[in-house]
Design a protein around this motif. Structure first.
Motif, PDB file in Angstrom:
ATOM      1  N   ASP A 278       0.805  -1.212   0.000  1.00 35.01           N
ATOM      2  CA  ASP A 278       0.000   0.000   0.000  1.00 35.01           C
ATOM      3  C   ASP A 278       0.846   1.274   0.000  1.00 35.01           C
ATOM      4  O   ASP A 278       0.403   2.316  -0.477  1.00 35.01           O
ATOM      5  N   ASP A 279       2.063   1.198   0.530  1.00 28.48           N
ATOM      6  CA  ASP A 279       2.932   2.373   0.585  1.00 28.48           C
ATOM      7  C   ASP A 279       4.057   2.319  -0.441  1.00 28.48           C
ATOM      8  O   ASP A 279       5.052   3.044  -0.307  1.00 28.48           O
ATOM      9  N   CYS A 280       3.918   1.479  -1.467  1.00 28.18           N
ATOM     10  CA  CYS A 280       4.989   1.412  -2.458  1.00 28.18           C
ATOM     11  C   CYS A 280       5.174   2.775  -3.119  1.00 28.18           C
ATOM     12  O   CYS A 280       4.215   3.510  -3.343  1.00 28.18           O
ATOM     13  N   ARG A 281       6.423   3.086  -3.418  1.00 30.91           N
ATOM     14  CA  ARG A 281       6.761   4.415  -3.949  1.00 30.91           C
ATOM     15  C   ARG A 281       8.147   4.380  -4.560  1.00 30.91           C
ATOM     16  O   ARG A 281       8.850   3.362  -4.487  1.00 30.91           O
ATOM     17  N   MET A 282       8.578   5.480  -5.113  1.00 29.60           N
ATOM     18  CA  MET A 282       9.936   5.632  -5.610  1.00 29.60           C
ATOM     19  C   MET A 282      10.830   6.100  -4.467  1.00 29.60           C
ATOM     20  O   MET A 282      10.421   6.926  -3.642  1.00 29.60           O
ATOM     21  N   GLY A 283      12.049   5.572  -4.436  1.00 31.14           N
ATOM     22  CA  GLY A 283      12.967   6.002  -3.402  1.00 31.14           C
ATOM     23  C   GLY A 283      14.261   5.216  -3.458  1.00 31.14           C
ATOM     24  O   GLY A 283      14.440   4.337  -4.306  1.00 31.14           O
ATOM     25  N   PRO A 284      15.201   5.510  -2.542  1.00 29.54           N
ATOM     26  CA  PRO A 284      16.476   4.786  -2.505  1.00 29.54           C
ATOM     27  C   PRO A 284      16.287   3.389  -1.922  1.00 29.54           C
ATOM     28  O   PRO A 284      15.450   3.175  -1.038  1.00 29.54           O
ATOM     29  N   ALA A 285      17.083   2.451  -2.375  1.00 29.47           N
ATOM     30  CA  ALA A 285      16.940   1.051  -1.976  1.00 29.47           C
ATOM     31  C   ALA A 285      17.007   0.852  -0.469  1.00 29.47           C
ATOM     32  O   ALA A 285      16.309  -0.003   0.092  1.00 29.47           O
ATOM     33  N   ILE A 286      17.825   1.631   0.230  1.00 28.17           N
ATOM     34  CA  ILE A 286      18.029   1.442   1.660  1.00 28.17           C
ATOM     35  C   ILE A 286      16.728   1.580   2.441  1.00 28.17           C
ATOM     36  O   ILE A 286      16.598   1.049   3.550  1.00 28.17           O
ATOM     37  N   GLN A 287      15.723   2.252   1.885  1.00 28.94           N
ATOM     38  CA  GLN A 287      14.440   2.400   2.566  1.00 28.94           C
ATOM     39  C   GLN A 287      13.813   1.046   2.885  1.00 28.94           C
ATOM     40  O   GLN A 287      13.138   0.892   3.903  1.00 28.94           O
ATOM     41  N   ASP A 288      14.031   0.044   2.032  1.00 28.79           N
ATOM     42  CA  ASP A 288      13.451  -1.272   2.266  1.00 28.79           C
ATOM     43  C   ASP A 288      14.347  -2.174   3.116  1.00 28.79           C
ATOM     44  O   ASP A 288      13.973  -3.324   3.377  1.00 28.79           O
TER      45      ASP A 288
ATOM     46  N   GLY B  69      23.044 -11.333   0.945  1.00 27.92           N
ATOM     47  CA  GLY B  69      22.027 -11.999   0.143  1.00 27.92           C
ATOM     48  C   GLY B  69      21.495 -11.104  -0.959  1.00 27.92           C
ATOM     49  O   GLY B  69      21.284 -11.548  -2.098  1.00 27.92           O
ATOM     50  N   TYR B  70      21.305  -9.835  -0.639  1.00 30.11           N
ATOM     51  CA  TYR B  70      20.767  -8.849  -1.576  1.00 30.11           C
ATOM     52  C   TYR B  70      21.616  -8.769  -2.838  1.00 30.11           C
ATOM     53  O   TYR B  70      21.103  -8.743  -3.968  1.00 30.11           O
ATOM     54  N   GLU B  71      22.935  -8.736  -2.645  1.00 34.72           N
ATOM     55  CA  GLU B  71      23.823  -8.507  -3.790  1.00 34.72           C
ATOM     56  C   GLU B  71      23.985  -9.726  -4.689  1.00 34.72           C
ATOM     57  O   GLU B  71      24.664  -9.635  -5.718  1.00 34.72           O
ATOM     58  N   GLU B  72      23.352 -10.827  -4.342  1.00 28.88           N
ATOM     59  CA  GLU B  72      23.303 -11.936  -5.282  1.00 28.88           C
ATOM     60  C   GLU B  72      22.421 -11.588  -6.479  1.00 28.88           C
ATOM     61  O   GLU B  72      22.538 -12.211  -7.550  1.00 28.88           O
ATOM     62  N   PHE B  73      21.550 -10.575  -6.307  1.00 25.08           N
ATOM     63  CA  PHE B  73      20.603 -10.236  -7.372  1.00 25.08           C
ATOM     64  C   PHE B  73      20.623  -8.757  -7.767  1.00 25.08           C
ATOM     65  O   PHE B  73      20.198  -8.418  -8.871  1.00 25.08           O
ATOM     66  N   TYR B  74      21.116  -7.883  -6.868  1.00 25.40           N
ATOM     67  CA  TYR B  74      21.088  -6.454  -7.197  1.00 25.40           C
ATOM     68  C   TYR B  74      22.189  -5.750  -6.421  1.00 25.40           C
ATOM     69  O   TYR B  74      22.398  -6.024  -5.231  1.00 25.40           O
ATOM     70  N   GLU B  75      22.896  -4.864  -7.091  1.00 21.23           N
ATOM     71  CA  GLU B  75      24.016  -4.176  -6.447  1.00 21.23           C
ATOM     72  C   GLU B  75      23.515  -3.161  -5.429  1.00 21.23           C
ATOM     73  O   GLU B  75      22.589  -2.381  -5.698  1.00 21.23           O
ATOM     74  N   PHE B  76      24.137  -3.171  -4.257  1.00 16.94           N
ATOM     75  CA  PHE B  76      23.778  -2.226  -3.204  1.00 16.94           C
ATOM     76  C   PHE B  76      24.766  -1.066  -3.200  1.00 16.94           C
ATOM     77  O   PHE B  76      25.985  -1.269  -3.151  1.00 16.94           O
ATOM     78  N   ASN B  77      24.243   0.143  -3.248  1.00 14.28           N
ATOM     79  CA  ASN B  77      25.055   1.350  -3.218  1.00 14.28           C
ATOM     80  C   ASN B  77      25.367   1.693  -1.764  1.00 14.28           C
ATOM     81  O   ASN B  77      24.511   2.172  -1.024  1.00 14.28           O
ATOM     82  N   ARG B  78      26.604   1.477  -1.345  1.00 14.11           N
ATOM     83  CA  ARG B  78      26.967   1.676   0.061  1.00 14.11           C
ATOM     84  C   ARG B  78      26.903   3.136   0.509  1.00 14.11           C
ATOM     85  O   ARG B  78      26.853   3.410   1.722  1.00 14.11           O
ATOM     86  N   ARG B  79      26.891   4.057  -0.415  1.00 15.46           N
ATOM     87  CA  ARG B  79      26.732   5.467  -0.025  1.00 15.46           C
ATOM     88  C   ARG B  79      25.358   5.710   0.594  1.00 15.46           C
ATOM     89  O   ARG B  79      25.174   6.657   1.361  1.00 15.46           O
TER      90      ARG B  79
END
Length: 329
Positions: free
Chosen positions: A224-234, A256-266
């Motif tokens: 219900d609250d899906c939206r655009m934003g930075p990955a770290i929000q989830d 586990g996350y980076e097996e499928f999508y790169e995480f921006n450490r910034r």
């Protein structure tokens, strides 16, 4: 179309209307109806003759446009089609959004489970993998009708509402506004340190209550609250404990996350900024919903000076946390 509200947003929605709405989509109800825990919307488990029960979500009138709700549904279906464990709405004659006597609603299959504790590294890795898959899909295109997570939407607009409607006790108004001015400077500085972060489609409200766990693993509910934003929000809402514990938890989730999508450490610079924005927005959310009888019953302490004293204390603690270096993974 939205409901005509006389006394409260759901004043005209009772058990008979809920069952009649579901039957209008072609299902035959057996009379069983169980209200589930939800404040923003009204959610029910509904018994269906000779079939498994369904879950019906009746949307809060005037909160979302039809287009925004349909984007939520399309995102959930897009994830489910890729075998990502997200509970997507059921389609009847190709439609997932229905209307009955002015109330819009959607039907879902019932999916049980328990809240995860994420005490084990393997469980955190498991959740991280699914979040990576969700974000890999979420990054493919943008929402057109859903909101964007921003300082304006999560702090500036909520604070303006609180001040305009005199929600804050008079004796606390000056310390509150002074503290918020300082926090907004620190929050914006956190976003500047993070730099340019990709804006992707998110779950948006990925706390442990929106993840159900079974022997087959986790599944995600309530977009219900899906939206655009930075990955770290989830990711940040899954963390708990002191800094060392949070860093360990986040390290497992990101692995586990980076097996499928790169995480921006910034984006680690945003953790406390996003937490602060959520605390600010929460108070305004309660104020905006106070005409709904469910809210004074569930949150009777909200309109007391004690709440605002504790709220200000929480924000002062966040001011200190915003000055600390980001978590390390």
């Amino acid at each position: 179309m939205t409901a005509t509200v006389n006394e409260a947003p759901y004043a005209n929605l009772g058990p008979e209307q809920v069952l009649a709405a579901v039957e209008a989509t072609g299902y035959r109800c057996d009379g069983r109806l169980l209200a589930l825990n939800s404040y923003e919307n009204r959610v029910y488990q509904i018994g269906i003759e000779d079939e498994s029960p369904l879950v019906g979500k009746f949307y809060r009138p005037e909160r979302w446009s039809d287009a925004a709700i349909l984007e939520e549904h399309a995102f959930a279906q897009e994830l489910a089609e890729r075998e990502i464990p997200v509970v997507a709405p059921l389609a009847t004659d190709g439609r997932t959004l229905h209307e009955f006597e002015g109330y819009r609603f959607a039907l879902y299959p019932r999916r049980g489970g328990r809240w995860p504790e994420l005490q084990e590294a393997d469980d955190r890795l498991w959740v991280g993998r699914f979040l990576g898959r969700i974000h890999a899909v979420g990054s493919v295109r943008a929402f057109e009708h859903r909101p964007v997570l921003s300082v304006a939407s999560m702090a500036e607009e909520p604070v303006a509402y609180l001040l305009q409607h005199n929600v804050i006790p008079a004796e606390l108004r000056v310390p509150y506004t002074s503290l918020l001015d300082d926090l907004l400077v620190r929050i914006r500085a956190s976003f500047e340190r993070a730099g340019e972060c990709a804006q992707i489609r998110l779950h948006g409200d990925c706390h442990l209550g929106n993840i159900l766990w079974t022997d087959a693993g986790p599944h995600f509910v309530d977009l219900d609250d899906c939206r655009m934003g930075p990955a770290i929000q989830d990711l940040w809402m899954l963390l708990s404990g002191d800094r060392m514990e949070q860093a360990l938890q986040l390290s497992d989730i990101v692995e586990g996350y980076e097996e499928f999508y790169e995480f921006n450490r910034r984006e680690l610079h945003l953790v406390e900024a996003l937490r602060t924005l959520r605390i600010i927005n929460y108070a305004a959310w309660l104020a905006r919903r106070w005409d709904d009888p469910a809210f004074p019953q569930a949150f009777p302490w909200f309109d007391s000076p004690r709440f605002w004293e504790e709220h200000i204390l929480s924000l002062r603690e966040q001011a200190a946390l915003l000055d600390e270096p980001p978590l390390q993974i």
